[in-house]
Design a protein around this motif. Structure first.
Motif, PDB file in Angstrom:
ATOM      1  N   LEU A 165       2.748   9.439  -6.263  1.00  0.00           N
ATOM      2  CA  LEU A 165       3.679   9.576  -5.151  1.00  0.00           C
ATOM      3  C   LEU A 165       3.395   8.686  -3.951  1.00  0.00           C
ATOM      4  O   LEU A 165       4.268   8.498  -3.105  1.00  0.00           O
ATOM      5  CB  LEU A 165       3.704  11.043  -4.690  1.00  0.00           C
ATOM      6  N   TRP A 166       2.185   8.107  -3.839  1.00  0.00           N
ATOM      7  CA  TRP A 166       1.843   7.322  -2.661  1.00  0.00           C
ATOM      8  C   TRP A 166       2.854   6.195  -2.465  1.00  0.00           C
ATOM      9  O   TRP A 166       3.266   5.528  -3.409  1.00  0.00           O
ATOM     10  CB  TRP A 166       0.441   6.726  -2.779  1.00  0.00           C
ATOM     11  N   GLY A 167       3.244   5.980  -1.209  1.00  0.00           N
ATOM     12  CA  GLY A 167       4.159   4.882  -0.886  1.00  0.00           C
ATOM     13  C   GLY A 167       5.614   5.217  -1.097  1.00  0.00           C
ATOM     14  O   GLY A 167       6.469   4.336  -1.036  1.00  0.00           O
ATOM     15  N   SER A 168       5.918   6.486  -1.333  1.00  0.00           N
ATOM     16  CA  SER A 168       7.294   6.900  -1.609  1.00  0.00           C
ATOM     17  C   SER A 168       8.083   7.278  -0.364  1.00  0.00           C
ATOM     18  O   SER A 168       9.274   7.551  -0.455  1.00  0.00           O
ATOM     19  CB  SER A 168       7.299   8.091  -2.573  1.00  0.00           C
ATOM     20  N   ARG A 176       7.726  -3.278  -7.324  1.00  0.00           N
ATOM     21  CA  ARG A 176       8.130  -3.917  -6.071  1.00  0.00           C
ATOM     22  C   ARG A 176       7.239  -3.449  -4.927  1.00  0.00           C
ATOM     23  O   ARG A 176       6.924  -2.275  -4.814  1.00  0.00           O
ATOM     24  CB  ARG A 176       9.576  -3.584  -5.738  1.00  0.00           C
ATOM     25  N   HIS A 177       6.820  -4.381  -4.088  1.00  0.00           N
ATOM     26  CA  HIS A 177       6.054  -4.088  -2.877  1.00  0.00           C
ATOM     27  C   HIS A 177       6.972  -4.358  -1.684  1.00  0.00           C
ATOM     28  O   HIS A 177       7.538  -5.447  -1.574  1.00  0.00           O
ATOM     29  CB  HIS A 177       4.808  -4.972  -2.799  1.00  0.00           C
ATOM     30  N   LEU A 178       7.143  -3.355  -0.836  1.00  0.00           N
ATOM     31  CA  LEU A 178       8.055  -3.426   0.308  1.00  0.00           C
ATOM     32  C   LEU A 178       9.477  -3.772  -0.124  1.00  0.00           C
ATOM     33  O   LEU A 178      10.290  -4.213   0.687  1.00  0.00           O
ATOM     34  CB  LEU A 178       7.551  -4.412   1.369  1.00  0.00           C
ATOM     35  N   MET A 179       9.739  -3.630  -1.411  1.00  0.00           N
ATOM     36  CA  MET A 179      11.048  -3.868  -2.017  1.00  0.00           C
ATOM     37  C   MET A 179      11.491  -5.328  -1.940  1.00  0.00           C
ATOM     38  O   MET A 179      12.657  -5.641  -2.148  1.00  0.00           O
ATOM     39  CB  MET A 179      12.113  -2.948  -1.409  1.00  0.00           C
ATOM     40  N   ILE A 180      10.543  -6.233  -1.665  1.00  0.00           N
ATOM     41  CA  ILE A 180      10.915  -7.645  -1.556  1.00  0.00           C
ATOM     42  C   ILE A 180      10.221  -8.544  -2.570  1.00  0.00           C
ATOM     43  O   ILE A 180      10.715  -9.625  -2.869  1.00  0.00           O
ATOM     44  CB  ILE A 180      10.670  -8.194  -0.127  1.00  0.00           C
ATOM     45  N   ALA A 181       9.078  -8.140  -3.072  1.00  0.00           N
ATOM     46  CA  ALA A 181       8.355  -8.962  -4.047  1.00  0.00           C
ATOM     47  C   ALA A 181       7.719  -8.035  -5.075  1.00  0.00           C
ATOM     48  O   ALA A 181       7.452  -6.867  -4.791  1.00  0.00           O
ATOM     49  CB  ALA A 181       7.284  -9.798  -3.361  1.00  0.00           C
ATOM     50  N   LEU A 194      10.880   3.696   4.364  1.00  0.00           N
ATOM     51  CA  LEU A 194      10.545   2.868   5.526  1.00  0.00           C
ATOM     52  C   LEU A 194      11.739   2.828   6.482  1.00  0.00           C
ATOM     53  O   LEU A 194      12.895   2.934   6.051  1.00  0.00           O
ATOM     54  CB  LEU A 194      10.198   1.448   5.074  1.00  0.00           C
ATOM     55  N   GLU A 195      11.475   2.657   7.763  1.00  0.00           N
ATOM     56  CA  GLU A 195      12.559   2.564   8.742  1.00  0.00           C
ATOM     57  C   GLU A 195      13.506   1.419   8.410  1.00  0.00           C
ATOM     58  O   GLU A 195      14.708   1.498   8.634  1.00  0.00           O
ATOM     59  CB  GLU A 195      11.983   2.383  10.146  1.00  0.00           C
ATOM     60  N   SER A 196      12.968   0.340   7.864  1.00  0.00           N
ATOM     61  CA  SER A 196      13.790  -0.830   7.524  1.00  0.00           C
ATOM     62  C   SER A 196      14.507  -0.677   6.183  1.00  0.00           C
ATOM     63  O   SER A 196      15.236  -1.557   5.766  1.00  0.00           O
ATOM     64  CB  SER A 196      12.911  -2.071   7.504  1.00  0.00           C
ATOM     65  N   GLY A 197      14.276   0.446   5.504  1.00  0.00           N
ATOM     66  CA  GLY A 197      14.868   0.676   4.192  1.00  0.00           C
ATOM     67  C   GLY A 197      13.857   0.434   3.099  1.00  0.00           C
ATOM     68  O   GLY A 197      12.892  -0.289   3.267  1.00  0.00           O
ATOM     69  N   GLY A 198      14.060   1.072   1.977  1.00  0.00           N
ATOM     70  CA  GLY A 198      13.169   0.905   0.848  1.00  0.00           C
ATOM     71  C   GLY A 198      11.887   1.700   0.996  1.00  0.00           C
ATOM     72  O   GLY A 198      11.801   2.657   1.770  1.00  0.00           O
ATOM     73  N   PHE A 199      10.868   1.283   0.272  1.00  0.00           N
ATOM     74  CA  PHE A 199       9.600   1.997   0.190  1.00  0.00           C
ATOM     75  C   PHE A 199       8.457   0.987   0.210  1.00  0.00           C
ATOM     76  O   PHE A 199       8.659  -0.187  -0.084  1.00  0.00           O
ATOM     77  CB  PHE A 199       9.525   2.820  -1.103  1.00  0.00           C
ATOM     78  N   ILE A 200       7.247   1.463   0.496  1.00  0.00           N
ATOM     79  CA  ILE A 200       6.079   0.593   0.410  1.00  0.00           C
ATOM     80  C   ILE A 200       5.912   0.114  -1.025  1.00  0.00           C
ATOM     81  O   ILE A 200       5.716  -1.070  -1.285  1.00  0.00           O
ATOM     82  CB  ILE A 200       4.805   1.319   0.889  1.00  0.00           C
ATOM     83  N   ALA A 201       6.002   1.046  -1.953  1.00  0.00           N
ATOM     84  CA  ALA A 201       5.886   0.714  -3.378  1.00  0.00           C
ATOM     85  C   ALA A 201       7.122   1.231  -4.095  1.00  0.00           C
ATOM     86  O   ALA A 201       7.512   2.388  -3.919  1.00  0.00           O
ATOM     87  CB  ALA A 201       4.631   1.342  -3.972  1.00  0.00           C
TER      88      ALA A 201
END
Length: 179
Positions: A148-151, A18-23, A154-161
């Protein structure tokens, strides 16, 4: 027991995250090789060893591929291969199997179980080889392997990856000789 070489022209390892937890972002590693020891009388006595060339990564976006291969993620310079070595195969129903073994990613080896399907053997109409097929999938937490990158949350919830990675390996292998 028969030895089967994984056919690199008809085999691939793929992943989805998942990228940005949306796609989901999907990618493939088309450079895969290895050996299957196949027991046609009792498949649970079979085994598999597979090796993936990390640098063969393709997500369809060159800039993303370069980032995933960098030292921030897979660090292909230090860890040029990913490997899987089975330790046990359990038969489920029909052609379904569970393949247990050790998966090495980013220099870390952990036990995993792949849900798998087994196809064949069949005689290839192209060259007469006896060919087997397997499709196997599992899910792993990339952080367990030190990626670990992207862990950072995010302020909006979830993670970059996303932390969970779906891995699928599809292989064809040609029976060659008694092992």
């Amino acid at each position: 027991m028969k030895r089967c070489s994984i056919d690199p022209d008809h085999s691939v390892a793929t992943f989805a995250v998942r990228h940005l937890m949306i796609a989901k972002v999907r990618g493939m590693f088309p450079a895969i090789k290895g050996m299957i020891r196949y027991d046609d009388q009792d498949i649970t006595r079979s085994s598999v060893e597979a090796e993936v060339d990390v640098a063969s990564l393709s997500t369809g976006v060159k800039k993303r591929d370069e980032h995933v291969l960098s030292d921030e993620m897979l660090d292909a310079g230090r860890y040029p291969t990913m490997t899987f070595r089975s330790s046990r195969i359990a038969r489920k129903q029909g052609n379904a199997l569970t393949i247990h073994g050790d998966l090495t990613i980013h220099g870390t080896t952990l036990p995993v179980a792949f849900d798998a399907e087994h196809f064949g053997p069949i005689t290839s109409p192209f060259g007469g080889e006896i060919t087997l097929g397997f499709s196997a999938s599992t899910r792993v937490n990339r952080e367990d392997f030190g990626v670990l990158w992207g862990s950072e949350p995010l302020e909006s919830g979830g993670f970059i990856a996303g932390k969970e990675i779906e891995i699928t390996i599809d292989v064809e292998a040609d029976l060659s000789e008694d092992a």
